[in-house]
Design a protein around this motif. Structure first.
Motif, short mmCIF file in Angstrom:
data_model
loop_
_atom_site.label_atom_id
_atom_site.label_comp_id
_atom_site.label_asym_id
_atom_site.label_seq_id
_atom_site.Cartn_x
_atom_site.Cartn_y
_atom_site.Cartn_z
N TYR A 16 -57.23 -4.29 -27.13
CA TYR A 16 -57.68 -3.80 -25.82
C TYR A 16 -58.92 -2.92 -25.96
O TYR A 16 -59.83 -2.96 -25.14
CB TYR A 16 -56.54 -3.05 -25.11
N GLY A 51 -60.63 6.37 -14.34
CA GLY A 51 -60.00 5.27 -15.09
C GLY A 51 -60.96 4.78 -16.16
O GLY A 51 -61.28 3.59 -16.26
N ALA A 52 -61.43 5.69 -16.99
CA ALA A 52 -62.52 5.41 -17.93
C ALA A 52 -62.08 4.61 -19.15
O ALA A 52 -62.91 4.26 -19.99
CB ALA A 52 -63.16 6.71 -18.37
N GLY A 53 -60.78 4.30 -19.27
CA GLY A 53 -60.33 3.50 -20.41
C GLY A 53 -60.63 4.22 -21.72
O GLY A 53 -60.33 5.40 -21.89
N GLU A 74 -58.45 9.35 -17.52
CA GLU A 74 -57.76 8.13 -17.96
C GLU A 74 -56.29 8.46 -18.26
O GLU A 74 -56.01 9.30 -19.11
CB GLU A 74 -58.46 7.56 -19.20
N PRO A 75 -55.35 7.80 -17.55
CA PRO A 75 -53.94 8.14 -17.77
C PRO A 75 -53.33 7.58 -19.06
O PRO A 75 -52.30 8.07 -19.51
CB PRO A 75 -53.23 7.51 -16.55
N LEU A 79 -55.64 5.15 -24.97
CA LEU A 79 -57.08 4.93 -24.77
C LEU A 79 -57.86 6.24 -24.89
O LEU A 79 -58.95 6.26 -25.46
CB LEU A 79 -57.32 4.29 -23.39
N ARG A 114 -64.96 1.89 -11.95
CA ARG A 114 -65.31 0.56 -12.49
C ARG A 114 -64.04 -0.13 -12.99
O ARG A 114 -63.37 0.36 -13.89
CB ARG A 114 -66.32 0.72 -13.64
N HIS A 115 -63.78 -1.27 -12.40
CA HIS A 115 -62.59 -2.06 -12.76
C HIS A 115 -61.34 -1.19 -12.78
O HIS A 115 -60.56 -1.24 -13.74
CB HIS A 115 -62.77 -2.73 -14.13
N VAL A 116 -61.15 -0.39 -11.77
CA VAL A 116 -59.98 0.50 -11.78
C VAL A 116 -59.21 0.48 -10.45
O VAL A 116 -57.97 0.56 -10.47
CB VAL A 116 -60.37 1.94 -12.18
N TYR A 119 -56.02 -1.38 -9.97
CA TYR A 119 -54.84 -1.01 -10.77
C TYR A 119 -54.10 0.20 -10.21
O TYR A 119 -53.03 0.55 -10.70
CB TYR A 119 -55.27 -0.63 -12.20
C1 LIG Z 1 -59.74 -2.31 -16.88
S1 LIG Z 1 -59.63 -0.64 -17.35
C2 LIG Z 1 -61.30 -0.12 -17.00
C3 LIG Z 1 -61.79 0.92 -17.94
C4 LIG Z 1 -63.22 1.41 -17.69
N1 LIG Z 1 -63.42 1.88 -16.34
C5 LIG Z 1 -64.24 0.37 -18.03
O1 LIG Z 1 -64.91 -0.10 -17.10
O2 LIG Z 1 -64.35 0.02 -19.21
C6 LIG Z 1 -58.73 0.13 -16.02
C7 LIG Z 1 -58.25 1.53 -16.34
O3 LIG Z 1 -57.78 2.18 -15.16
C8 LIG Z 1 -56.75 3.07 -15.55
N2 LIG Z 1 -55.96 3.51 -14.37
C9 LIG Z 1 -54.93 2.89 -13.77
N3 LIG Z 1 -54.45 3.62 -12.74
C10 LIG Z 1 -55.22 4.75 -12.67
C11 LIG Z 1 -55.24 5.91 -11.83
N4 LIG Z 1 -54.36 6.07 -10.83
N5 LIG Z 1 -56.17 6.86 -12.07
C12 LIG Z 1 -57.05 6.73 -13.07
N6 LIG Z 1 -57.09 5.64 -13.89
C13 LIG Z 1 -56.19 4.67 -13.70
C14 LIG Z 1 -55.97 2.25 -16.56
O4 LIG Z 1 -55.17 3.06 -17.41
C15 LIG Z 1 -57.08 1.52 -17.31
O5 LIG Z 1 -57.47 2.18 -18.49
#
Ligand SMILES: C[S@@+](CC[C@H](N)C(=O)[O-])C[C@H]1O[C@@H](n2cnc3c(N)ncnc32)[C@H](O)[C@@H]1O
Length: 263
Positions: A16, A51-53, A74-75, A79, A114-116, A119
């Protein structure tokens, strides 16, 4: 990697971490114009990366825009532990948790999601938080997948089956791949003007992208099918990479907002 006993497997965490890194490398330079086209970005100094991964993308941003400070939330603790390798010596503070773990009085002048958002369990609660913790005139940039733009030549049945399963998992968690259409009216009621929505296609024919695309696809396949990959998948990807006519394209959709009223 191949040894006498065949290819060595990698842990899901390693896979991942790579997936996020390849995905960031594939799109970052193509996404920079979305930041430059966001009115507040030029002057923003205090940026939330939600949600910075593993923070690899945050690091690319911090390298390109050294005038800004970043708070990466990031939760997933696995990561954030990996993020430690990427964030030094840049202006990035990593918070292991959600926005609820940030100081109560914190205020950002730019938020990146971004991509968050697809989720997030309670989207409306999070958008309320944005309204209370952004300065007047703050910017919000949402980047997400545009599944309609996905295309491969030739088709990759095994890889695509994994993708379908992944989408079904996101849906089962109450996620929404078309999240931007949902967010636009919700932000309007929270005092954010929607400025524009734009699409971008990332194509393996773009210079230097085909190899990165193969690495990215391999990581996606390993998450779906396990590592090391079953031989059938390795063959599918290997043939794709050797075929001079093969390509893969995925889409990104971006939406930019500006905070126009006080919460
Ligand atoms: C696909 S990854 C994207 C990571 C990063 N933004 C990038 O573009 O590389 C989505 C991330 O969102 C996080 N996430 C999920 N629910 C969240 C929340 N309520 N608050 C913050 N982050 C969250 C997940 O743990 C995951 O690491």
């Amino acid at each position: 990697m191949t040894g006498p006993e065949g290819p060595r497997g990698r842990s899901r965490d390693e896979v991942y971490d790579d997936l996020l890194r390849f995905q960031a490398e594939l799109s970052f330079d193509l996404e920079v114009p979305f930041f430059r086209l966001s009115p507040k970005w030029g002057t923003a100094s205090n940026v939330l990366d939600l949600g910075a991964g593993n923070c690899y993308y945050t690091r690319l941003l911090a390298q390109r825009f050294p005038d800004k400070r970043f708070v990466a939330v990031e939760p997933d603790g696995t990561l954030t532990a990996r993020a430690a390798a990427w964030i030094r010596p840049y202006h990035i503070d990593v918070v292991s948790g959600t926005v609820a773990d940030l100081p109560r009085e914190i205020l950002f002048d730019f938020v990146l999601a971004r991509h968050v958002l697809s989720y997030v369990d309670d989207l409306e609660e999070l958008l309320d938080w944005f309204a209370y913790h952004t300065a007047e005139d703050a910017g919000l940039l949402v980047l997400d997948a545009d599944d309609g733009a996905f295309a491969t030549q030739p088709r990759l049945p095994l890889l695509e089956r994994g993708n379908e399963e992944f989408k079904a998992q996101v849906d089962a968690r109450g996620g929404d791949r078309g999240v931007i259409d949902r967010v636009i009216p919700l932000m309007a009621t929270r005092g954010f003007a929607h400025l524009w929505t734009r699409q971008l296609a990332v194509h393996s024919d773009i210079r230097d992208r085909k190899y990165l695309m193969l690495m990215f696809m391999t990581s996606v396949a390993e998450l779906d099918h396990g590592s090391p990959l079953p031989a059938t998948l390795r063959i599918e990807l290997d043939q794709w990479s050797r075929d001079p006519k093969s390509f893969l394209q995925y889409g990104i959709v971006a939406a930019s907002f500006r905070r126009i009223t006080k919460a």
